[in-house]
Design an enzyme around this catalytic site. Structure first.
Site, PDB file in Angstrom:
ATOM      1  CE  LYS A   1      -4.493   0.686   0.119  1.00  0.00           C
ATOM      2  NZ  LYS A   1      -5.509  -0.254  -0.353  1.00  0.00           N
TER       3      LYS A   1
HETATM    4  P1  NAD Z   1     -13.238   7.059  -3.226  1.00  0.00           P
HETATM    5  O1  NAD Z   1     -12.318   8.191  -2.971  1.00  0.00           O
HETATM    6  O2  NAD Z   1     -13.685   6.763  -4.632  1.00  0.00           O
HETATM    7  O3  NAD Z   1     -14.588   7.228  -2.349  1.00  0.00           O
HETATM    8  C1  NAD Z   1     -14.566   7.455  -0.984  1.00  0.00           C
HETATM    9  C2  NAD Z   1     -15.961   7.948  -0.596  1.00  0.00           C
HETATM   10  O4  NAD Z   1     -16.042   8.058   0.832  1.00  0.00           O
HETATM   11  C3  NAD Z   1     -16.274   9.333  -1.156  1.00  0.00           C
HETATM   12  O5  NAD Z   1     -17.662   9.393  -1.467  1.00  0.00           O
HETATM   13  C4  NAD Z   1     -15.970  10.253   0.038  1.00  0.00           C
HETATM   14  O6  NAD Z   1     -16.679  11.485  -0.024  1.00  0.00           O
HETATM   15  C5  NAD Z   1     -16.465   9.384   1.167  1.00  0.00           C
HETATM   16  N1  NAD Z   1     -15.900   9.724   2.472  1.00  0.00           N
HETATM   17  C6  NAD Z   1     -14.621  10.006   2.798  1.00  0.00           C
HETATM   18  N2  NAD Z   1     -14.515  10.259   4.106  1.00  0.00           N
HETATM   19  C7  NAD Z   1     -15.755  10.105   4.625  1.00  0.00           C
HETATM   20  C8  NAD Z   1     -16.305  10.216   5.911  1.00  0.00           C
HETATM   21  N3  NAD Z   1     -15.554  10.554   6.964  1.00  0.00           N
HETATM   22  N4  NAD Z   1     -17.632   9.973   6.067  1.00  0.00           N
HETATM   23  C9  NAD Z   1     -18.399   9.626   5.017  1.00  0.00           C
HETATM   24  N5  NAD Z   1     -17.945   9.503   3.770  1.00  0.00           N
HETATM   25  C10 NAD Z   1     -16.637   9.750   3.585  1.00  0.00           C
HETATM   26  O7  NAD Z   1     -12.532   5.778  -2.563  1.00  0.00           O
HETATM   27  P2  NAD Z   1     -12.862   4.250  -2.837  1.00  0.00           P
HETATM   28  O8  NAD Z   1     -11.918   3.741  -3.881  1.00  0.00           O
HETATM   29  O9  NAD Z   1     -14.329   4.075  -3.001  1.00  0.00           O
HETATM   30  O10 NAD Z   1     -12.385   3.613  -1.456  1.00  0.00           O
HETATM   31  C11 NAD Z   1     -13.221   3.575  -0.298  1.00  0.00           C
HETATM   32  C12 NAD Z   1     -12.680   2.519   0.639  1.00  0.00           C
HETATM   33  O11 NAD Z   1     -12.675   1.253  -0.031  1.00  0.00           O
HETATM   34  C13 NAD Z   1     -11.266   2.725   1.154  1.00  0.00           C
HETATM   35  O12 NAD Z   1     -11.159   2.192   2.444  1.00  0.00           O
HETATM   36  C14 NAD Z   1     -10.443   1.874   0.187  1.00  0.00           C
HETATM   37  O13 NAD Z   1      -9.206   1.485   0.751  1.00  0.00           O
HETATM   38  C15 NAD Z   1     -11.374   0.708   0.009  1.00  0.00           C
HETATM   39  N6  NAD Z   1     -11.157  -0.111  -1.185  1.00  0.00           N
HETATM   40  C16 NAD Z   1     -11.180   0.435  -2.429  1.00  0.00           C
HETATM   41  C17 NAD Z   1     -11.003  -0.387  -3.544  1.00  0.00           C
HETATM   42  C18 NAD Z   1     -11.092   0.122  -4.938  1.00  0.00           C
HETATM   43  O14 NAD Z   1     -10.985  -0.684  -5.876  1.00  0.00           O
HETATM   44  N7  NAD Z   1     -11.311   1.409  -5.159  1.00  0.00           N
HETATM   45  C19 NAD Z   1     -10.749  -1.756  -3.370  1.00  0.00           C
HETATM   46  C20 NAD Z   1     -10.751  -2.279  -2.067  1.00  0.00           C
HETATM   47  C21 NAD Z   1     -10.957  -1.443  -0.994  1.00  0.00           C
END
Ligand code: NAD
Length: 433
Positions: free
Chosen positions: A122
């Site tokens: 990461k």
């Molecule tokens: P992203 O940036 O596309 O979306 C994050 C979302 O969460 C946004 O809508 C943001 O406004 C919201 N957010 C942020 N802080 C917040 C808070 N305190 N309260 C409420 N909403 C909040 O990110 P993503 O890629 O969707 O990732 C989200 C999570 O999923 C992370 O933990 C990431 O590590 C995990 N993840 C992502 C992927 C992927 O393929 N993108 C894969 C596995 C895990």
């Protein structure tokens, strides 16, 4: 800092190591607990308790006003036992070494659980992506990639998108790495645009995988997904797609939130209209049509059947786990439930679909992307969706069986299954020299 005894014993006797932050302690505590159940040799526990390698950088970057800023940046590689390391790049003000180390360790378990030939990594840059322009983000990404060039590679460590990074970020990384090599290297990153070797369905994979796992869990619990009332925290890549998939499966999505706050409608939200609004305005802020506005704290406590956490880590903790009103908690984000939160939910009999299983759709389709890039042969959407469903179902069934046979939580079962995969490889390879 309180540090789990079982892990502390196999590490440094006196002082804390640099990555030992509260989030890392959460990952280490989970590992220590799972090691008690996994019955693996001591040397395996010793090796897996810490990352193999951590790179700390400062990136000098010219801003649009002509001034220069220095951004802290990190890449942590937890385990290369099963293959190259793999993991996302996030741009966020909370990025630090401990966060990257915790997330890298979770990636090792996730890849092992899904039987992908990868270890976990990461990385990220400490910055506020929303306050930076596209040219500034491009310069940060390109400088980061150039600095990381000795430590990443298609057979070494393969980045992917995470919070606040996306297809464009991966395109800049691929281009910067390729310029240094002198030829196009699409297999250096996954989650890139389809035009440069990205995979169809990668964009939707994590959110779609979350709903595949929910569907399978509903089957085991004797529930009909289309009759469930769901709340989704986070409306980005994972949460936005998961909300859409739930909506398309006929479930009633009664609440969603992003960083600007949440919206609630007991009769069900119009998810396509929310997406259209976010595409136009950048966030859910100001959306008022037929909804009640709620804070993020209130959203988590809404009455529902299924609560999907898809925003960020540390959302359900000792101070709010008792107030949740869901029947099933689903971890779309990484590390959204603290150790104390987990304990309270277990006492209350609320099952948790753990992150290393539930959000593994992203890395699984990233693996398909890498395989397609290496083979220069591309599959269609139906084939990828079918292969993803097979992988997710297989992992889900193994986790559910271990949980039932051993009488342990789904998180412990997932960790035990994953640790045993890595342990098998480590025992076969041995510790060099
Ligand atoms: P992203 O940036 O596309 O979306 C994050 C979302 O969460 C946004 O809508 C943001 O406004 C919201 N957010 C942020 N802080 C917040 C808070 N305190 N309260 C409420 N909403 C909040 O990110 P993503 O890629 O969707 O990732 C989200 C999570 O999923 C992370 O933990 C990431 O590590 C995990 N993840 C992502 C992927 C992927 O393929 N993108 C894969 C596995 C895990």
């Amino acid at each position: 800092m309180e540090y789990p005894q079982a892990v502390a014993q196999v590490t440094h006797p006196a002082s804390n190591l640099e990555w030992e932050t509260p989030l890392y302690a959460q990952a280490a505590t989970q590992l220590a607990h799972a090691l008690e159940l996994a019955e693996v040799p001591d040397f395996v526990a010793t090796r897996l308790a810490h990352p193999e390698r951590a790179v700390i950088l400062t990136l000098p970057v010219r801003l649009d006003d002509g001034s220069y800023a220095s951004f802290p940046a990190y890449r942590v590689q937890h385990s290369s036992v099963l293959g190259p390391t793999k993991g996302g790049i996030r741009y966020d003000m909370a990025v630090d070494l401990g966060e990257c180390a915790a997330l890298a360790m979770w990636m090792t378990w996730k890849c092992a659980l899904l039987r992908l030939p990868y270890g976990g990594a990461k990385g990220g840059v400490r910055c506020n992506a929303r306050e930076l322009s596209m040219p500034e983000l491009s310069r940060i990404t390109r400088r980061f990639t150039a600095e990381l060039a000795p430590f990443i590679g298609p057979q070494l460590d393969i980045p992917a998108p995470d919070m606040a990074t996306n297809e464009q970020t991966m395109a800049w990384m691929m281009d910067t790495y390729s310029m240094q090599k002198g030829y196009a290297v699409p297999e250096i990153v996954t989650g890139k645009p389809i035009s440069i070797g990205g995979s169809v369905f990668r964009h939707e994979a994590t959110g779609a995988g979350v709903v595949m796992v929910i569907e399978r869990a509903c089957g085991r619990l004797g529930w009909n997904l289309s009759e469930q009332r769901c709340v989704v925290q986070g409306f980005g890549n994972v949460g936005g797609i998961a909300a859409t998939e739930l909506y398309e499966h006929g479930a009633r999505v009664v609440g969603v939130a992003d960083i600007s706050g949440g919206v609630h409608a007991e009769g069900g939200l119009d998810i396509p209209s929310l997406h259209a609004y976010v595409a136009e305005h950048g966030s859910l802020e100001g959306y008022e049509t037929g909804v009640e506005r709620v804070s993020n704290e209130e959203l988590l406590e809404l009455d529902c059947d299924i609560l999907v956490l898809a925003a960020r880590e540390d959302q359900v903790r000792g101070d709010n786990a008792a107030n949740l009103h869901c029947k099933l908690l689903v971890e779309g984000a990484n590390g959204p439930t603290s150790v104390e939160g987990d304990r309270i939910l277990a006492d209350r009999g609320i099952p948790v679909l753990p992150d290393i299983l539930t959000n593994a759709g992203g890395v699984t389709v990233s693996y398909f992307e890498w395989v397609q890039d290496l083979g220069r042969l591309f599959w269609d959407r139906d084939e990828i969706r079918r292969r993803l469903a097979d992988k997710m179902s297989d992992a889900f069934d193994r986790v559910w069986s271990v949980s039932e046979e051993r009488g342990i939580s789904l998180r412990d079962a997932a960790l035990v299954a994953a640790i045993r995969e890595v342990s098998g490889a480590l025992e076969a390879r041995g510790v060099y020299p």
